[in-house]
Design a protein around this motif. Structure first.
Motif, short mmCIF file in Angstrom:
data_model
loop_
_atom_site.label_atom_id
_atom_site.label_comp_id
_atom_site.label_asym_id
_atom_site.label_seq_id
_atom_site.Cartn_x
_atom_site.Cartn_y
_atom_site.Cartn_z
N ARG A 1 19.61 3.04 8.61
CA ARG A 1 19.93 4.12 7.67
C ARG A 1 18.69 4.67 6.98
NH1 ARG A 1 24.24 0.64 5.99
NH2 ARG A 1 22.99 0.03 4.20
N GLY A 2 17.52 4.09 7.23
CA GLY A 2 16.30 4.58 6.59
C GLY A 2 16.17 4.15 5.14
N GLU A 3 16.78 3.00 4.79
CA GLU A 3 16.77 2.55 3.40
C GLU A 3 15.37 2.22 2.89
OE1 GLU A 3 18.27 1.84 -0.32
OE2 GLU A 3 19.20 2.80 1.42
N PRO A 4 14.47 1.57 3.68
CA PRO A 4 13.12 1.29 3.16
C PRO A 4 12.37 2.55 2.72
CG PRO A 4 13.54 -0.04 5.11
CD PRO A 4 14.67 0.93 5.00
N ALA A 5 12.40 3.58 3.56
CA ALA A 5 11.72 4.83 3.21
C ALA A 5 12.36 5.46 1.98
CB ALA A 5 11.75 5.80 4.39
N ARG A 6 13.68 5.39 1.89
CA ARG A 6 14.37 5.96 0.73
C ARG A 6 13.99 5.23 -0.54
NH1 ARG A 6 18.74 6.00 -2.57
NH2 ARG A 6 19.27 3.85 -2.07
N ALA A 7 13.79 3.92 -0.44
CA ALA A 7 13.42 3.13 -1.62
C ALA A 7 12.07 3.59 -2.17
CB ALA A 7 13.37 1.65 -1.25
N LEU A 8 11.07 3.75 -1.29
CA LEU A 8 9.75 4.19 -1.75
C LEU A 8 9.81 5.61 -2.29
CD1 LEU A 8 7.33 2.75 0.98
CD2 LEU A 8 8.12 1.71 -1.15
N ARG A 9 10.61 6.46 -1.62
CA ARG A 9 10.74 7.85 -2.08
C ARG A 9 11.38 7.91 -3.46
NH1 ARG A 9 13.04 9.43 2.04
NH2 ARG A 9 15.22 9.47 1.36
N THR A 10 12.39 7.09 -3.67
CA THR A 10 13.06 7.06 -4.97
C THR A 10 12.11 6.57 -6.06
OG1 THR A 10 15.20 6.65 -3.92
CG2 THR A 10 15.01 6.10 -6.26
N ALA A 11 11.32 5.53 -5.74
CA ALA A 11 10.36 5.01 -6.72
C ALA A 11 9.36 6.09 -7.11
CB ALA A 11 9.64 3.79 -6.14
N LEU A 12 8.92 6.89 -6.13
CA LEU A 12 7.95 7.96 -6.42
C LEU A 12 8.59 9.08 -7.25
CD1 LEU A 12 5.95 8.42 -3.08
CD2 LEU A 12 5.07 7.68 -5.29
N GLU A 13 9.83 9.44 -6.90
CA GLU A 13 10.46 10.59 -7.54
C GLU A 13 10.98 10.27 -8.94
OE1 GLU A 13 13.47 11.69 -4.77
OE2 GLU A 13 12.06 12.66 -3.38
N THR A 14 11.45 9.06 -9.16
CA THR A 14 12.07 8.71 -10.44
C THR A 14 11.24 7.73 -11.25
OG1 THR A 14 13.35 6.86 -9.53
CG2 THR A 14 14.32 9.06 -9.37
N GLY A 15 10.17 7.19 -10.66
CA GLY A 15 9.35 6.22 -11.37
C GLY A 15 9.82 4.79 -11.20
N LYS A 16 10.96 4.59 -10.54
CA LYS A 16 11.46 3.23 -10.36
C LYS A 16 12.57 3.24 -9.31
CE LYS A 16 14.19 1.44 -13.48
NZ LYS A 16 14.69 0.82 -14.74
N TYR A 17 12.63 2.16 -8.53
CA TYR A 17 13.74 1.95 -7.61
C TYR A 17 14.31 0.57 -7.90
CZ TYR A 17 16.24 0.82 -3.27
OH TYR A 17 17.19 0.44 -2.36
N GLU A 18 15.60 0.51 -8.20
CA GLU A 18 16.21 -0.77 -8.55
C GLU A 18 17.56 -0.85 -7.87
OE1 GLU A 18 16.82 -3.55 -12.53
OE2 GLU A 18 16.43 -1.40 -12.73
N VAL A 19 17.82 -2.00 -7.23
CA VAL A 19 19.06 -2.14 -6.49
C VAL A 19 19.37 -3.62 -6.30
CG1 VAL A 19 18.06 -2.24 -4.15
CG2 VAL A 19 20.32 -1.20 -4.48
N GLU A 20 20.64 -3.92 -6.06
CA GLU A 20 21.05 -5.25 -5.61
C GLU A 20 21.63 -5.08 -4.22
OE1 GLU A 20 24.44 -8.54 -6.67
OE2 GLU A 20 23.29 -7.72 -8.36
N ALA A 21 21.08 -5.83 -3.25
CA ALA A 21 21.49 -5.61 -1.85
C ALA A 21 21.17 -6.86 -1.05
CB ALA A 21 20.77 -4.40 -1.27
N TRP A 22 21.55 -6.82 0.23
CA TRP A 22 21.26 -7.94 1.12
C TRP A 22 19.87 -7.77 1.73
CZ3 TRP A 22 24.17 -12.03 0.83
CH2 TRP A 22 25.51 -11.90 0.47
N ARG A 23 19.14 -8.88 1.80
CA ARG A 23 17.84 -8.93 2.46
C ARG A 23 17.84 -10.09 3.45
NH1 ARG A 23 17.95 -4.60 0.79
NH2 ARG A 23 16.49 -3.53 -0.60
N ASP B 1 0.85 -1.19 0.00
CA ASP B 1 0.00 0.00 0.00
C ASP B 1 0.89 1.24 0.00
OD1 ASP B 1 0.90 0.49 2.59
OD2 ASP B 1 -0.93 -0.24 3.55
N PRO B 2 0.33 2.45 -0.11
CA PRO B 2 1.19 3.65 -0.19
C PRO B 2 2.14 3.82 0.98
CG PRO B 2 -1.03 4.18 -0.89
CD PRO B 2 -1.09 2.80 -0.34
N ALA B 3 1.82 3.21 2.14
CA ALA B 3 2.69 3.35 3.31
C ALA B 3 3.74 2.25 3.38
CB ALA B 3 1.86 3.33 4.60
N GLY B 4 3.66 1.26 2.47
CA GLY B 4 4.67 0.20 2.45
C GLY B 4 4.25 -1.08 3.11
N HIS B 5 2.95 -1.25 3.42
CA HIS B 5 2.48 -2.50 4.02
C HIS B 5 2.14 -3.50 2.92
CE1 HIS B 5 1.67 0.57 7.16
NE2 HIS B 5 2.16 -0.39 7.96
#
Length: 633
Positions: A194-216, A155-159
């Motif tokens: 570091r606030g990476e989850p919020a940054r990911a959603l913000r980047t997706a909104l601002e640029t139209g896409k968020y793409e990364v390779e990272a540890w989960r 959802d818009p809040a990330g749930h």
């Protein structure tokens, strides 16, 4: 003129002209009382065929058996309207899907006198809706069937709002456990901090896409390497309704890449060792020649009948040979850019003029040597390394002209360092020394490798492959660059760039202090871990009139200074030692006893290369009696 229609007549004409809706009246019992053109088109009956018939004949047998017509009229009468969708039957027996509305018709007193029925054929719409529904179902089945990708919505809040089987397989949660939870659950603790989850959603909104390779992180707590893509989802009006998130487990691929990288490193190391092997012959040959001179001279000096003039000749031979050995060591260190330089101001034209005789001797009589002069060409660099670099270029040019030719050295001043060999340029004024020959030139496939250490096209034992590496290392360490242009059969031109010193006056070389000149006697704390070098250094210092206390490591030196620092006038320490190294020792002395001077000595040091501004006097090994006297004066 026809008689004008009454209001009722106009309404009847309007209803009868409608062809997209079946509009007709029923009496109180459900018999058809009127019939418009739309009803005839949909149901196939003409008005004469159907008026007076019960409307239940339009229903399917199963609906008639369920008394749906009767219940529909009752619902309209009691509730004020009846609305439903369902199958109806045409005159020819074919079925069509309808949307039907039945409203009660009342007289002036409010008594029920019949019903108004409006029916629309929505078979095509229903088919389209069913096709869409089936498509959505197939899409959901497709998404659910994918096991190699985690595909889910936020959802818009990330749930998390839904969850496919791939997400369960990759992350370990079933849908009941994770739907409604925030997607940051899958991030590492450090990424959440570091606030990476919020940054990911913000980047997706601002640029139209968020793409990364990272540890989960999986449900089990195990980390995995993930390829992540997040896209914003908007409705028809452009309002954000959530995010689509796709995650792929790349752990296996990442591990393979790491293995490949380790294999590449191992290959590079193997190539380096192969190059060292190629180097060994040339360097060992050079050093053995030097050691032969030193050993033979030393043996001759032991002869009791040796004449004084020969004794002086052999002593001088040992001194000169040691200088050549030190120069070869400097070349070995310069190619790796690990040799601490001793920059000083000097005039390039003056140095070239002083070197002219040596260069002419090196190239021989078949080569015409031309050395241009340039006023004000003053640089701040290591003068000995500069001379070595120039000689290396001159000797390479000589070897490229075995039958003779022309060798030119031309210094010029340029504004800005040009971008050469794929490296970026730099602002400022630079001295550009162009060394060009008319020799055989260098093949293009060879040209890109010539500055690599140990690379040589000469025969075995005719070169170590360190010459151009030394030039490259010296240029880069001095803030400059080296460039090359060559055409096979025409010649080669090397250009050495060094930062120009602006506003410098005439450069006067300081006179060297004679080693026999009396020195003030000092109490020296000598710190040297190598026993042979320590014995030798103590002997030299004592020959110069110094009182020497020798310890073998930095820890012992600090313990002694803690007890009796006022008993020493100078600390003379090697840099590379186990435990506390010389630079750390010098800094500790500066911190605790700032008035006590420290002299460092080294032949090789990572620390001093990284920290040229350490602020301590430095004497490079191998040092001579004169050099030691200079720094103690």
């Amino acid at each position: 003129m026809p008689e004008a229609l009454s209001g009722a007549g106009r309404f009847e004409r309007l209803v009868n002209s409608v062809r997209d809706y079946a509009i007709y009246l029923l009496d109180r019992d459900g018999h058809v009382a009127s019939w418009n053109a739309g009803a005839e088109r949909f149901k196939g009956y003409a008005a004469a065929e159907i008026i007076g018939q019960h409307f239940s004949r339009f229903y399917t047998p199963e609906d008639q058996a369920a008394e749906l017509p009767r219940r529909a009229l009752e619902a309209a009468a009691t509730q004020g309207t009846y609305e439903a969708e369902g199958w109806r039957v045409r005159k020819d027996g074919t079925r069509f899907w309808t949307s039907a509305v039945i409203d009660p018709v009342l007289d002036e007193s409010g008594a029920l006198i019949g019903f108004a029925k409006v029916t629309r054929d929505i078979t095509e719409r229903r088919a389209a809706e069913r096709a869409l529904l089936e498509s959505e179902q197939r899409f959901r089945l497709l998404v659910q069937g994918v096991r190699d990708y985690a595909i889910y919505l936020l959802d818009p809040a990330g749930h998390v709002t839904n969850w496919n089987r791939g997400a369960q397989a990759i992350k370990g949660y079933n849908a009941e456990e994770i739907v409604g939870q925030h997607f940051s659950t899958f991030y590492t603790a450090e990424d959440r901090a570091r606030g990476e989850p919020a940054r990911a959603l913000r980047t997706a909104l601002e640029t139209g896409k968020y793409e990364v390779e990272a540890w989960r992180v999986r449900k089990s707590g195990e980390r995995f390497r993930a390829g992540v893509l997040i896209d914003p989802i908007r409705d028809e009006s452009g309002t954000l309704i959530g995010f689509a998130k796709i995650t792929r487990d790349l752990t296996e691929r990442w591990q393979v890449q790491q293995e490949l990288e380790r294999a590449r490193e191992a290959m590079a190391q193997a190539q380096k060792m192969e190059a060292v092997g190629r180097l060994t012959g040339g360097v060992a040959h050079d050093f053995n020649n030097l050691l032969t001179i030193i050993r033979s001279s030393a043996d001759l000096l032991k002869l009791p009948t040796l004449a004084p003039e020969k004794r002086e000749r052999y002593v001088e031979a040992i001194a000169q040979t040691a200088e050549r050995a030190a120069a070869l060591t400097s070349q070995l260190l310069a190619f790796s850019r690990r040799q601490p330089l001793k920059p000083e101001l000097f005039d390039v034209s003056e140095r070239l003029a002083e070197m002219r005789q040596l260069m002419q001797t090196s190239v021989g009589g078949t080569v015409t040597l031309s050395v241009a002069s340039l006023a004000g060409a003053i640089v701040n660099a290591d003068r000995n390394q500069f001379e070595s670099a120039v000689l290396n270029l001159v000797i390479n040019a000589r070897d490229a002209m075995p039958a003779g030719g022309t060798l030119s050295l031309v210094p010029t001043i340029v504004d800005g360092l040009p971008a050469v060999r794929g490296h970026g340029g730099a602002a400022g004024r630079f001295l550009a020394l162009r060394v060009s020959d008319t020799g055989s030139g260098i093949a293009p496939e060879v040209l890109e490798n010539i500055f690599e250490p140990f690379f040589t096209t000469k025969a075995a034992n005719q070169g170590t492959g360190l010459g151009l590496s030394q030039v490259h290392g010296f240029a880069k360490q001095s803030g400059g660059e080296i460039d090359v242009r060559s055409e096979p059969g025409i010649g080669t031109a090397f250009t050495l760039y060094l930062p120009l010193v602006r506003g410098a006056g005439p450069v006067v070389a300081p006179p060297r202090r004679a080693p026999t000149r009396p020195l003030p006697s000092r109490r020296v704390l000598l710190v040297e871990d190598n026993e042979a070098v320590g014995q030798f250094a103590r002997g030299l210092l004592e020959e110069l009139g110094q009182t020497v206390t020798w310890v073998s490591n930095g820890e012992a030196a600090l313990e002694l200074l803690e007890r009796a620092h006022d008993e020493f006038d100078l600390v003379f320490s090697d840099v590379i030692m186990p435990g506390i190294d010389g630079l750390e020792l010098a800094r500790a002395i500066r911190s605790h006893w700032p008035a006590l001077p420290v002299v460092l000595t080294t032949g090789y040091s990572h620390a001093l290369v990284a920290e040229q501004d350490h602020g301590f006097a430095l004497l490079r090994k191998p040092y001579s009696l004169g050099g030691l006297a200079d720094i103690l004066a």
